[in-house]
Write an enzyme that holds these catalytic residues in place. Structure first.
Site, PDB file in Angstrom:
ATOM      1  N   GLU A 105       0.840  -1.197   0.000  1.00 53.70           N
ATOM      2  CA  GLU A 105       0.000   0.000   0.000  1.00 53.70           C
ATOM      3  C   GLU A 105       0.876   1.249   0.000  1.00 53.70           C
ATOM      4  O   GLU A 105       1.911   1.277   0.668  1.00 53.70           O
ATOM      5  CB  GLU A 105      -0.854  -0.044   1.270  1.00 53.70           C
ATOM      6  CG  GLU A 105      -2.073   0.822   1.263  1.00 53.70           C
ATOM      7  CD  GLU A 105      -2.925   0.618   2.538  1.00 53.70           C
ATOM      8  OE1 GLU A 105      -3.260  -0.538   2.885  1.00 53.70           O
ATOM      9  OE2 GLU A 105      -3.211   1.631   3.181  1.00 53.70           O
ATOM     10  N   ASP A 107       0.222   5.283   0.677  1.00 49.88           N
ATOM     11  CA  ASP A 107      -0.876   6.106   1.215  1.00 49.88           C
ATOM     12  C   ASP A 107      -0.587   7.594   1.309  1.00 49.88           C
ATOM     13  O   ASP A 107       0.441   7.984   1.873  1.00 49.88           O
ATOM     14  CB  ASP A 107      -1.152   5.746   2.685  1.00 49.88           C
ATOM     15  CG  ASP A 107      -1.670   4.358   2.874  1.00 49.88           C
ATOM     16  OD1 ASP A 107      -2.217   3.795   1.929  1.00 49.88           O
ATOM     17  OD2 ASP A 107      -1.524   3.838   4.002  1.00 49.88           O
ATOM     18  N   GLU A 109      -2.891  10.483   3.250  1.00 49.15           N
ATOM     19  CA  GLU A 109      -4.118  10.759   4.007  1.00 49.15           C
ATOM     20  C   GLU A 109      -4.083  12.215   4.439  1.00 49.15           C
ATOM     21  O   GLU A 109      -3.095  12.667   5.016  1.00 49.15           O
ATOM     22  CB  GLU A 109      -4.232   9.875   5.252  1.00 49.15           C
ATOM     23  CG  GLU A 109      -4.610   8.452   4.931  1.00 49.15           C
ATOM     24  CD  GLU A 109      -4.871   7.605   6.176  1.00 49.15           C
ATOM     25  OE1 GLU A 109      -4.909   8.144   7.309  1.00 49.15           O
ATOM     26  OE2 GLU A 109      -5.027   6.396   6.008  1.00 49.15           O
TER      27      GLU A 109
END
Ligand SMILES: *[C@@H]1O[C@H](CO)[C@@H](O)[C@H](O)[C@H]1NC(C)=O
Length: 281
Positions: A105, A107, A109
Site C-alpha cells: 500500500e 498512502d 491521508e
C-alpha cells in the site's frame, strides 16, 4: 468536443506512434471510464462528462471510489481540492493498494482541521501487509482553495511521493537489507472521505462539527503513465523517474526541513532498539 478529444481525432488521422504517446501523457483520464464509485450512495458523484469527481461525508456515511484497473509501476497523478472550512475530524484518504493479508500500500491521508489551521498530510507505505512507516507534513499552501497535484512514482528501485511536482518522500528499495519492496502485486487506486474524529485532528481532541456537513472533496485530471505507454512514461514523467537530480534533491530537503512534522525514521522512542533498516542512508 473538448481539447483532448479534438487532439485525439487529429491523432487518428495522423496515426503516429510518437504522437500517440504524447496524447497519453497530456490528456487526463475520464472518471466514468477509469473509476467505480464504491460506497456512500449518491455522496460520490461524477460530473462534467467525467472530468470531475466529488466525495462527500455527512453524519450517516462517507463515500469512496476505486480504479477499475490495476497498476504495476508507473506514475500516477491526481489533482485534489480538499474539504474547505471547518474540516476537523474528517480524513480524505487517497492511496494505492493491492489486496489480501500480505498486501502492499502507498498512502496519502489528509487530516482535516479547524478553519485556518493546517491540514496534515500523513503518508505511509505497507509492504507484505506491514506498515508503520509514517511520515507527516504540513503543506506550503492552503489545499482547500485550489486543486493541487498529488503524485506517486512507483518504480522497482523506489517510490517517490510528490506534491505539485515537489518530491516530499522517497522510499528506496531496501531488499538488500531484508526489507520487502512492493513489486509483485498490482495495485488499484482508491480514495475515501470519512469521519475519524477519534484521532485525526489534534490527536482526536477536536471533533467533527456536523452542523457543517456535508463535507466535500473534489478530484480532477487523473493521469497514469505506465509501462504500457512507455514513451510517455519516460518523456513526460520527467526527472524524478530515475533518481532525484540536484533540483529534486534540493526540493526534497526544503520540504523535509520546513514542512515535515513526523518521521518514523527518527523516532527513537518508538524504536529503542534502532530504527528500521530502510531508514539508514
Ligand atoms: C491542526 O491545527 C493545530 C493547531 O495549529 C495543529 O497543532 C495540528 O497539527 C493541525 N492539524 C491536525 C490535523 O491536527
Amino acid at each position: 468536443m473538448d481539447l483532448c478529444s479534438n487532439r485525439f481525432s487529429m491523432l487518428l488521422l495522423v496515426s503516429s506512434i510518437v504522437l500517440s504517446s504524447f496524447i497519453v501523457s497530456t490528456c487526463a483520464g475520464n472518471f466514468y471510464q477509469d473509476f467505480d464509485l464504491t460506497w456512500g450512495g449518491n455522496r460520490a458523484k461524477i460530473f462534467k462528462g467525467g472530468q470531475l469527481l466529488s466525495l462527500s461525508l455527512d453524519k450517516v456515511s462517507g463515500s469512496g471510489f476505486k480504479s477499475k484497473k490495476e497498476y504495476l509501476f508507473g506514475r500516477i497523478d491526481m489533482q485534489l481540492k480538499l474539504v474547505a472550512g471547518n474540516s476537523a475530524g474528517t480524513v480524505t484518504a487517497y492511496y494505492l493498494s493491492s489486496e489480501g493479508p500480505t498486501h502492499d500500500e502507498i498512502d496519502f491521508e489528509f487530516l482535516g482541521n479547524l478553519s485556518g489551521d493546517p491540514y496534515i498530510l500523513h503518508t505511509n507505505i505497507f509492504t507484505q501487509g506491514r506498515g508503520n512507516r509514517e511520515q507527516q507534513f504540513y503543506l506550503w499552501f492552503d489545499p482547500t482553495r485550489n486543486f493541487h497535484t498529488y503524485s506517486v512514482i512507483w518504480k522497482p528501485q523506489h517510490i517517490i511521493f510528490l506534491v505539485d511536482n515537489f518530491p516530499i518522500r522517497v522510499f528506496k528499495n531496501a531488499e538488500s537489507v531484508g526489507v520487502p519492496f512492493p513489486k509483485n502485486q498490482p495495485m488499484r487506486i482508491y480514495s475515501s472521505l470519512w469521519n475519524a474524529d477519534d484521532w485525526a485532528t489534534r490527536g482526536g481532541l477536536v471533533k467533527t462539527d456536523w452542523t457543517k456537513a456535508p463535507f466535500t472533496a473534489y478530484y480532477r485530471n487523473f493521469n497514469v503513465l505506465d509501462s504500457r505507454s512507455s514513451n510517455a512514461f519516460s518523456e513526460a514523467a520527467n526527472y524524478q523517474i530515475n533518481a532525484l537530480d540536484a533540483p529534486g534533491r534540493r526540493r526534497l530537503r526544503w520540504v523535509q526541513r520546513y514542512f515535515m512534522i513526523y518521521n518514523y525514521c527518527t523516532d527513537l522512542k518508538r524504536f529503542p532498539q534502532g530504527v528500521p533498516p530502510e531508514c539508514k542512508p
